[in-house]
Design a protein around this motif. Structure first.
Motif, short mmCIF file in Angstrom:
data_model
loop_
_atom_site.label_atom_id
_atom_site.label_comp_id
_atom_site.label_asym_id
_atom_site.label_seq_id
_atom_site.Cartn_x
_atom_site.Cartn_y
_atom_site.Cartn_z
N VAL A 43 80.25 76.42 -20.98
CA VAL A 43 80.81 75.55 -22.01
C VAL A 43 80.89 76.27 -23.35
O VAL A 43 81.86 76.13 -24.09
CB VAL A 43 79.98 74.25 -22.12
CG1 VAL A 43 80.42 73.44 -23.33
CG2 VAL A 43 80.12 73.42 -20.86
N ASN A 44 79.85 77.08 -23.70
CA ASN A 44 79.98 77.85 -24.94
C ASN A 44 80.20 79.34 -24.65
O ASN A 44 79.88 80.21 -25.44
CB ASN A 44 78.78 77.64 -25.88
CG ASN A 44 77.48 78.10 -25.26
OD1 ASN A 44 77.44 78.48 -24.10
ND2 ASN A 44 76.42 78.07 -26.06
N ALA A 45 80.77 79.60 -23.47
CA ALA A 45 81.24 80.94 -23.11
C ALA A 45 80.14 82.00 -23.10
O ALA A 45 80.39 83.17 -23.28
CB ALA A 45 82.37 81.39 -24.01
N LEU A 46 78.89 81.58 -22.87
CA LEU A 46 77.86 82.59 -22.63
C LEU A 46 78.12 83.25 -21.29
O LEU A 46 77.72 84.38 -21.04
CB LEU A 46 76.47 81.97 -22.66
CG LEU A 46 75.92 81.58 -24.03
CD1 LEU A 46 74.50 81.04 -23.91
CD2 LEU A 46 75.94 82.74 -25.00
N GLU A 47 78.79 82.51 -20.40
CA GLU A 47 79.27 83.06 -19.13
C GLU A 47 80.78 82.91 -19.11
O GLU A 47 81.30 81.83 -19.40
CB GLU A 47 78.67 82.29 -17.95
CG GLU A 47 77.17 82.42 -17.79
CD GLU A 47 76.76 83.73 -17.14
OE1 GLU A 47 77.65 84.52 -16.77
OE2 GLU A 47 75.55 83.97 -17.01
N PRO A 48 81.51 83.98 -18.76
CA PRO A 48 82.97 83.85 -18.68
C PRO A 48 83.37 83.13 -17.39
O PRO A 48 82.63 83.15 -16.42
CB PRO A 48 83.44 85.32 -18.65
CG PRO A 48 82.29 86.08 -18.09
CD PRO A 48 81.03 85.33 -18.47
#
Lengths: 243, 230
Positions: free
Chosen positions: A48-53
């Motif tokens: 959700v906050n792009a810590l994982e693509p």
């Protein structure tokens, strides 16, 4: 507020962590994500906050596409608070400096203003007297409350919790949950990965059940606890609630 | 046998040995350690950056420097730099580089290779959750490195960095090949002049030994303290 549409995520070519996940979190809504370990719930919240693509689908946060290469990710992340399983306070900084770092470096607040804001939030989580200590001097529950205060110091539009009580001793879980319940009742938009069904029962609007990377059930709280439609959710619930 | 020794030569040359020689040695050690740490950290960041080309270049540099004897690097660098400088600036004759500047640059380049490996280990020792938490708060990659990861990596690695600096302190005596009067060079000069080789080299060994030993002891004390804090 948060829209997750047909999201696919792969770790390497052979392991699909998320399969066609679609859900959303409305403004002011509290959504609890549960499921067995390895079901992809932590992965989902980190996307959700792009810590994982992500490799497929899209995630839209407050009208901004998270997985758009042109998105200013640091700026977007600064508007969403995140609380981690292992607290992740910065061990080399005092509690008050943990609260001030991002306020000053990201939001550009003056040091005095940042300290004032930080102290107000420490008071809120009941830890004012620990401001000058280092994280290692605090208990797990206290550290996690500081971590929540640190996220709130950024005036987030939503809060993400990734198993916030899983690393805590049982007697410390409630002090953290109390803070989260207060937050929910104040109308904060929250997405919470947790096994604490008591918490879900108390404040959740909706419950999402995940298994093997799929969203198996996405239902209103009453429906989920009353009569889960899927076998897998029923089994999970009976296991978790049997004790 | 000891009777034929003249230890007075040491007393007479003390001011020269320490105010000239040791001052040079300590200055070179301190500047090379700071410079080596700065460049070493940059090299470590290059290797960990995830950009393959940057990582390759940095990796090659480290392997290259670590595969050469230091004394050769000092030697070659001293004789080559004037010509490289000439080539770079397009001057008509080799530029003049002082022995101090030349040796300082050599040591910084050489130590950067070693410090970079220490800092790389230090950065890798920080759990992934720390930069993740920094990112989640909106810090950029650079800010997360500067305010969160590097301070912790530096603190964790401080004992190893200091130990490497003690080695560097001893290694600076190799500037002897450029006939620079560092501590060993100064001792050697006096030794040659007065024909008191044994006395002077014994004394020099004693001084290096004492300083290094005391410094090592201090590092161990520090290490124990850091271990308690963590």
């Amino acid at each position: 507020m948060i829209q997750i549409k047909h999201v696919d995520k792969w770790y390497g070519p052979n392991f699909q962590a998320l399969k066609d996940c679609t859900t959303s979190v409305l403004k002011g809504e509290v959504v609890v994500v549960c499921g067995p370990s390895g079901s992809g719930k932590s992965t989902l919240i980190k996307c959700v906050n792009a810590l994982e693509p992500i490799q497929g689908g899209e995630i839209i946060l407050d009208g901004i596409r998270v997985n758009d290469p042109k998105t200013d990710l640091p700026k977007l992340r600064s508007r969403v608070g995140m609380v981690f399983q292992h607290f992740e306070l910065f061990p080399h900084l005092r509690i008050v400096d943990n609260l001030c770092l991002a306020q000053e470096k990201v939001l550009g607040r003056k040091h005095d203003d940042a300290v004032a804001k930080g102290m107000k939030l420490l008071e809120r989580v009941g830890l004012t007297e620990h401001a000058k200590k280092y994280p290692a001097e605090l208990s797990g529950g206290q550290q996690q409350r500081v971590a929540i205060a640190r996220a709130l110091a950024m005036d987030p539009i939503a809060m993400l919790f990734d198993e916030p009580t899983s690393a805590l001793d049982p007697e410390m879980i409630s002090e953290v949950l109390d803070v989260m319940v207060d937050l929910a009742r104040e109308g904060m938009t929250m997405m919470v990965v947790t096994h604490e069904m008591g918490f879900a029962n108390k404040v959740a609007d909706r419950v999402i059940f995940m298994d093997r990377g799929e969203i198996v059930e996405d239902a209103k709280k009453a429906d989920f606890f009353g009569k889960p439609r899927s076998d897998r959710a029923q089994k999970f619930l009976s296991k978790i609630l049997s004790h | 046998m000891l009777g034929s020794f003249d230890f007075d030569v040491i007393r007479r040359s003390l001011p020269y040995l320490f105010f000239e020689g040791m001052r040079f040695t300590l200055t070179l050690t301190a500047l090379a350690a700071v410079g080596g740490l700065v460049f070493g950290t940059l090299i470590a960041l290059m290797r960990l950056s995830g950009y393959r080309l940057l990582g390759r270049v940095a990796g090659f540099y480290v392997d290259f420097m670590r595969s050469l004897p230091l004394v050769l690097v000092i030697f070659w660098f001293y004789f080559l730099v004037p010509y490289i400088g000439q080539w770079l600036t397009g001057a008509s004759r080799p530029i003049t580089v002082g022995a101090f500047a030349s040796s300082l640059i050599t040591f910084i380049m050489f130590e950067a290779a070693y410090f970079s490996e220490i800092m790389r280990a230090g950065i890798q020792s920080i759990s992934k959750g720390q930069p993740a938490a920094a990112s989640a708060l909106g810090l950029t990659y650079g800010q997360s490195m500067r305010y969160v990861v590097l301070p912790q990596a530096f603190r964790n690695m401080l004992p190893v960095l200091l130990t490497q600096t003690i080695v560097l302190f001893q290694d600076t005596s190799l500037v002897y090949v450029l006939s620079i009067p560092d501590f060993l060079g100064a001792a050697s000069k006096v030794a040659q002049r007065d024909g008191r080789l044994v006395e002077m080299y014994l004394f020099a060994a004693l001084v290096y030994f004492t300083i290094s030993c005391v410094a090592s002891y201090c590092v161990r004390r520090l290490q124990a303290r850091i271990a308690i804090v963590r």
